[in-house]
Design a protein around this motif. Structure first.
Motif, mmCIF file in Angstrom:
data_model
loop_
_atom_site.group_PDB
_atom_site.id
_atom_site.type_symbol
_atom_site.label_atom_id
_atom_site.label_comp_id
_atom_site.label_asym_id
_atom_site.label_seq_id
_atom_site.Cartn_x
_atom_site.Cartn_y
_atom_site.Cartn_z
ATOM 1 N N GLY A 97 0.832 -1.203 0.000
ATOM 2 C CA GLY A 97 0.000 0.000 0.000
ATOM 3 C C GLY A 97 0.858 1.241 0.000
ATOM 4 O O GLY A 97 1.916 1.265 0.636
ATOM 5 N N PHE A 98 0.417 2.267 -0.714
ATOM 6 C CA PHE A 98 1.091 3.555 -0.599
ATOM 7 C C PHE A 98 0.865 4.092 0.808
ATOM 8 O O PHE A 98 -0.011 3.621 1.537
ATOM 9 N N ASP A 158 5.548 3.416 -1.776
ATOM 10 C CA ASP A 158 5.076 4.729 -2.225
ATOM 11 C C ASP A 158 5.768 5.053 -3.539
ATOM 12 O O ASP A 158 6.892 5.549 -3.556
ATOM 13 N N VAL A 159 5.111 4.764 -4.644
ATOM 14 C CA VAL A 159 5.710 4.950 -5.968
ATOM 15 C C VAL A 159 4.869 5.923 -6.774
ATOM 16 O O VAL A 159 3.726 6.228 -6.428
ATOM 17 N N ALA A 160 5.439 6.426 -7.861
ATOM 18 C CA ALA A 160 4.674 7.266 -8.775
ATOM 19 C C ALA A 160 3.566 6.433 -9.415
ATOM 20 O O ALA A 160 3.638 5.209 -9.488
ATOM 21 N N GLN A 161 2.520 7.113 -9.901
ATOM 22 C CA GLN A 161 1.318 6.417 -10.342
ATOM 23 C C GLN A 161 1.602 5.353 -11.401
ATOM 24 O O GLN A 161 1.054 4.249 -11.348
ATOM 25 N N ALA A 228 3.647 20.482 -0.316
ATOM 26 C CA ALA A 228 3.068 19.604 -1.338
ATOM 27 C C ALA A 228 3.968 18.406 -1.557
ATOM 28 O O ALA A 228 5.138 18.394 -1.147
ATOM 29 N N SER A 229 3.411 17.414 -2.232
ATOM 30 C CA SER A 229 4.178 16.206 -2.543
ATOM 31 C C SER A 229 5.166 16.479 -3.658
ATOM 32 O O SER A 229 5.120 17.511 -4.346
ATOM 33 N N ILE A 256 7.092 17.347 0.550
ATOM 34 C CA ILE A 256 7.054 16.242 1.515
ATOM 35 C C ILE A 256 5.921 15.294 1.128
ATOM 36 O O ILE A 256 4.770 15.715 0.970
ATOM 37 N N ASN A 257 6.230 14.024 0.998
ATOM 38 C CA ASN A 257 5.215 13.038 0.640
ATOM 39 C C ASN A 257 4.453 12.488 1.846
ATOM 40 O O ASN A 257 3.335 12.012 1.694
ATOM 41 N N ASP A 258 5.051 12.515 3.014
ATOM 42 C CA ASP A 258 4.414 11.935 4.194
ATOM 43 C C ASP A 258 3.325 12.868 4.710
ATOM 44 O O ASP A 258 3.597 14.026 5.069
ATOM 45 N N TYR A 259 2.097 12.369 4.763
ATOM 46 C CA TYR A 259 0.987 13.226 5.144
ATOM 47 C C TYR A 259 1.022 13.635 6.614
ATOM 48 O O TYR A 259 0.541 14.715 6.973
ATOM 49 N N SER A 260 1.569 12.808 7.490
ATOM 50 C CA SER A 260 1.676 13.198 8.899
ATOM 51 C C SER A 260 2.579 14.410 9.062
ATOM 52 O O SER A 260 2.266 15.349 9.807
ATOM 53 N N THR A 261 3.706 14.406 8.361
ATOM 54 C CA THR A 261 4.625 15.548 8.414
ATOM 55 C C THR A 261 3.984 16.776 7.790
ATOM 56 O O THR A 261 4.086 17.892 8.319
#
Length: 338
Positions: A97-98, A158-161, A228-229, A256-261
Motif C-alpha cells: 500500500g502507498f 510509495d511509488v509514482a502512479q 506539497a508532494s 514532503i510526501n508523508d501526510y503526517s509531516t
C-alpha cells in the motif's frame, strides 16, 4: 518452453532488471539469465536487448511475455477447477500500500481478519473467477467455498502512479491510486478492484483565515505558501491545476510526501496543503481542518491491482473483500469537511 521460463520473461518485462526478477522469484540472477537464455534458444527472434546495464524486452519478447501471462492464468484456472486454489485454508496474502493507504487501512484490515478468525472455524467465503465487478456486497465474481482466514504480509510502497502495476509482480494485492485525468490501469496485464473515489481537500490550520469559508476556490488559495508532494504524486497534480486555473504559479515551500509531516507543518499556520479526505485521517491532528476545493477535479481513484491468476485464490479474494469493507467503513465515517 517451460512455464517458469515464461514467468521469468514476464517478470523481466515488468520489473526491468534481472536482479529484480531474481529477488522477486527467490532465485539467483545467474539462474534467471540462464533460463532466459534457454528460452531464447527456442525462438529465432531476439527476446531481449541491452539498455545500459539492464536487460529489457524487445517487441517480440513482450508478445511472448504477454502470451506467457495468459498461460499462467490458464494454469491458475485449471487448478481452481479442481479446488487446489479455491479450497486453500490458511494461505498468506502479500499486500502493498502507498503510505496514506497503509496508515488508514492496514490496522483495520488486520482487525477485520481477526474478527473473521474468531468467528466459527469454517464459513462460506466468496471465491472468484477473473471477472471483476466493483462494490462491497458483490465484489469480484463470487462463488461459495469453505476456507479458513488467511494471514497477511503487509508492505508500504510509495511509488509514482505509473509504477503501481509493476508491483503486482511482487505482491498478491497492490493498493494503488491515480487521478481521474491520468491514464487508466493496463487492464490487459492487471485486474482492477475499485475501492474509493476520494477527493483531495485543502488542509488549513484551524485558526487560518481561510478556515472561515465552507469551500475554497483556486483563486482563494493560490497566493499562500504550500507544502506539497513531489512531482508524480496526486497532490502535485492538483497544485499544477490550481496554478493553471488561477493563471499564476503556486509557491511550494516544502516538498514532503508523508501526510503526517505535511499535516504537522500545516498546523503551524505557516503553510497550507492538500490532504486526502478519507485516508489522511490517521495523519490529522486537532490543529488541522479540511475544506473542499471547487472549480477543478481533485478526486483520485483508489484501486486494488491484482494479477488475473491471483483472482483464483480464495485467500486473496477474502483479503480483497475485507479491504473493500474496511474502505467502505472509512469513507462512511468521514463526511464532507466543514
Amino acid at each position: 518452453m517451460e512455464l517458469h521460463q515464461l514467468q521469468m520473461l514476464r517478470e523481466l518485462g515488468e520489473l526491468g532488471s534481472v536482479k529484480a526478477v531474481a529477488e522477486t522469484m527467490s532465485v539467483t540472477p545467474s539462474a534467471v539469465s540462464q533460463q532466459i537464455s534457454l528460452l531464447q534458444r527456442q525462438v529465432d527472434t531476439p527476446l531481449t536487448r541491452r539498455d545500459g546495464r539492464n536487460l529489457v524486452l524487445t517487441d517480440a519478447g513482450r508478445v511472448l511475455a504477454d502470451a506467457g501471462a495468459d498461460v499462467i492464468n490458464a494454469m491458475a484456472t485449471a487448478k481452481a477447477a479442481i479446488g487446489a486454489y479455491q479450497h486453500e485454508r490458511h494461505g498468506t496474502v502479500s499486500v502493498s500500500g502507498f503510505h496514506s493507504a497503509g496508515q488508514a487501512l492496514f490496522a483495520p484490515l488486520v482487525r477485520r481478519l481477526d474478527e473473521l478468525r474468531r468467528e466459527s472455524g469454517m464459513r462460506e467465503i466468496p471465491v472468484a473467477d477473473d471477472r471483476v465487478r466493483p462494490g462491497v456486497a458483490g465484489g469480484p465474481g463470487l462463488a461459495g467455498a469453505a476456507v479458513g482466514v488467511p494471514r497477511v504480509r503487509l508492505s508500504d510502497e510509495d511509488v509514482a502512479q505509473h509504477d503501481f502495476p509493476a508491483l503486482t509482480a511482487r505482491y498478491d494485492l497492490v493498493l494503488a491510486h491515480r487521478m481521474d485525468h491520468s491514464p487508466a490501469w493496463p487492464e490487459s496485464r492487471v485486474r482492477v478492484i475499485p475501492l474509493a473515489h476520494e477527493p483531495l481537500d485543502i488542509a488549513l490550520a484551524v485558526d487560518h483565515p481561510l478556515a472561515a469559508k465552507a469551500e475554497l476556490s483556486p483563486q482563494d488559495v493560490v497566493d499562500y505558501p504550500w507544502v506539497a508532494s513531489r512531482s508524480g504524486y496526486s497532490p502535485a497534480d492538483v497544485l499544477a491545476a490550481i496554478g493553471a486555473v488561477a493563471s499564476r504559479p503556486v509557491n511550494v515551500v516544502h516538498r514532503i510526501n508523508d501526510y503526517s509531516t505535511a499535516a504537522a507543518l500545516v498546523s503551524t499556520g505557516d503553510v497550507i496543503g492538500l490532504l486526502p479526505r478519507h485516508t489522511a485521517s490517521p495523519a490529522l491532528n486537532p490543529g488541522v481542518t479540511l475544506r473542499p476545493l471547487t472549480g477543478i477535479s481533485t478526486r483520485r481513484r483508489i484501486d486494488l491491482l491484482v494479477r488475473p491468476e491471483n483472482l483464483k485464490r480464495a485467500s486473496v479474494m477474502l483479503v480483497a473483500e475485507a479491504l473493500q469493507q474496511v474502505m467502505a467503513d472509512l469513507t462512511a465515517s468521514r463526511p464532507l469537511p466543514g
